[in-house]
Design a protein around this motif. Structure first.
Motif, PDB file in Angstrom:
ATOM      1  N   ARG A  74       0.853  -1.194   0.000  1.00 41.12           N
ATOM      2  CA  ARG A  74       0.000   0.000   0.000  1.00 41.12           C
ATOM      3  C   ARG A  74       0.890   1.246   0.000  1.00 41.12           C
ATOM      4  N   ILE A  75       0.588   2.151  -0.898  1.00 38.69           N
ATOM      5  CA  ILE A  75       1.404   3.363  -1.038  1.00 38.69           C
ATOM      6  C   ILE A  75       0.510   4.584  -0.884  1.00 38.69           C
ATOM      7  N   SER A  76       0.940   5.502  -0.040  1.00 41.82           N
ATOM      8  CA  SER A  76       0.134   6.691   0.237  1.00 41.82           C
ATOM      9  C   SER A  76       1.051   7.846   0.619  1.00 41.82           C
ATOM     10  N   LYS A  77       0.433   8.968   0.937  1.00 38.28           N
ATOM     11  CA  LYS A  77       1.172  10.115   1.455  1.00 38.28           C
ATOM     12  C   LYS A  77       0.508  10.579   2.753  1.00 38.28           C
ATOM     13  N   THR A  78       1.330  11.142   3.624  1.00 40.72           N
ATOM     14  CA  THR A  78       0.775  11.692   4.854  1.00 40.72           C
ATOM     15  C   THR A  78      -0.140  12.859   4.505  1.00 40.72           C
ATOM     16  N   ILE A  79      -1.065  13.139   5.409  1.00 43.90           N
ATOM     17  CA  ILE A  79      -2.029  14.202   5.174  1.00 43.90           C
ATOM     18  C   ILE A  79      -1.752  15.385   6.089  1.00 43.90           C
ATOM     19  N   PRO A  80      -2.208  16.569   5.713  1.00 44.67           N
ATOM     20  CA  PRO A  80      -1.960  17.750   6.550  1.00 44.67           C
ATOM     21  C   PRO A  80      -2.543  17.596   7.953  1.00 44.67           C
ATOM     22  N   PHE A  81      -1.946  18.293   8.893  1.00 47.80           N
ATOM     23  CA  PHE A  81      -2.358  18.248  10.302  1.00 47.80           C
ATOM     24  C   PHE A  81      -3.832  18.591  10.479  1.00 47.80           C
ATOM     25  N   THR A  82      -4.322  19.483   9.633  1.00 46.98           N
ATOM     26  CA  THR A  82      -5.688  19.988   9.794  1.00 46.98           C
ATOM     27  C   THR A  82      -6.745  19.071   9.188  1.00 46.98           C
ATOM     28  N   GLU A  83      -6.341  18.010   8.469  1.00 47.36           N
ATOM     29  CA  GLU A  83      -7.308  17.140   7.806  1.00 47.36           C
ATOM     30  C   GLU A  83      -7.632  15.912   8.647  1.00 47.36           C
ATOM     31  N   THR A  84      -8.796  15.323   8.385  1.00 48.49           N
ATOM     32  CA  THR A  84      -9.198  14.092   9.049  1.00 48.49           C
ATOM     33  C   THR A  84      -8.327  12.935   8.567  1.00 48.49           C
ATOM     34  N   ASN A  85      -7.974  12.036   9.479  1.00 48.29           N
ATOM     35  CA  ASN A  85      -7.114  10.908   9.131  1.00 48.29           C
ATOM     36  C   ASN A  85      -7.784  10.021   8.082  1.00 48.29           C
ATOM     37  N   ARG A  86      -7.048   9.689   7.012  1.00 53.88           N
ATOM     38  CA  ARG A  86      -7.565   8.849   5.941  1.00 53.88           C
ATOM     39  C   ARG A  86      -6.395   8.247   5.167  1.00 53.88           C
TER      40      ARG A  86
END
Length: 276
Positions: free
Chosen positions: A63-75
């Motif tokens: 599985r390949i993804s990128k981290t999300i901004p601090f202000t966004e909901t975890n997904r």
């Protein structure tokens, strides 16, 4: 909790720590002069790779993804278009195919214990490489149960029985499922049990585990870097005691990628909760 969620949580905790320090500083200076506006900037997204190969005849998954901004909901911030290739010591190349956005699967095959695998992920013009050696297989002999008393309350805890090999250093990850739901993971190593017949008490949050419930325990044999990675995540999340200061666990991928590539063995047993 999935690895991707824990990675995101770890990454966000680091940002939260910075935010807290800035906020406290702002409050301090505001009491002296005037209100200070804090501008919390989101960090640049980081690549996250979660990759597994085991000794079962199955489709192995990356599985390949990128981290999300601090202000966004975890997904799961999936990333498409990667080239994923697994290499064996004999020179065999196994290509993974993207089956859904950010999810890559191999053709069916069974990994071989004792084998060192190398995974190359080519994405966005950069190659990320990791290696992992699949340990020799260790099997669960049986499962059992006992009652323990905690602060005056009795709870039922699962027991895993197995023989630890004397010839090698071994690390294990137990995945415990009750009532068809995965509830907890438990890590251990053979520092004090090398070569012994082991009775492993699997401490979980199963406060309501009762006789007659169905239980499944999956035992994974990990190589040492993978064990250290999961141990660091457990400490950060507070599962192994009081949480430690947030920091990214050491990945076995190069070029700054987060995540882990794990070549591990799997042995699973099911049982119905019953006290002797």
């Amino acid at each position: 909790m999935k690895v991707s969620q824990l990675i995101a949580l770890t990454y966000k905790k680091s940002e939260a720590k910075v935010f807290t320090l800035l906020l406290l500083a702002g409050i301090l200076f505001a009491s002296c002069e005037k209100v200070v506006d804090i501008d919390l900037k989101d960090s640049e997204p980081k690549l996250v790779i979660e990759a597994e190969v085991n000794d079962l005849d199955t489709n192995h998954v990356v599985r390949i993804s990128k981290t999300i901004p601090f202000t966004e909901t975890n997904r799961f911030n999936s990333l498409s278009g990667a080239q994923v290739v697994l290499s064996t010591p004999g020179g065999q190349k196994i290509t993974f195919t993207e089956t859904e956005k950010g999810v890559y699967k191999s053709p069916k095959f069974a990994g071989v214990p004792g084998t060192r695998y190398v995974l190359d992920v080519n994405v966005e013009g950069k190659v990320y490489t990791a290696s992992s050696t699949m340990p020799l297989a260790v099997k669960l002999d049986s499962l059992g149960f006992r009652k323990l008393s905690f602060f005056g309350e009795e709870v039922i805890v699962p027991l895993a029985y197995y023989k630890d090999p004397k010839e090698a250093k071994n690390q294990y990850l137990f995945r415990i499922k009750a009532k068809d739901e995965e509830v907890q993971e438990s890590l251990t190593e053979d520092r004090f049990t090398n070569g012994n017949n082991v009775t492993e008490t699997l401490f979980t949050d199963l406060d309501e585990l009762a006789e007659g419930d169905s239980l499944e325990v999956e035992m994974r044999g990990l190589d040492l870097p993978v064990y250290k990675y999961y141990f660091a995540i457990a400490q950060i999340s507070g599962e192994g005691g009081p949480p430690v200061a947030p920091s990214n666990p050491n990945s076995n991928f190069n070029n700054g990628a987060l995540g882990i590539f794990s070549a591990h063995t799997i042995f699973t047993l099911k049982a119905v909760v019953k006290l002797k």
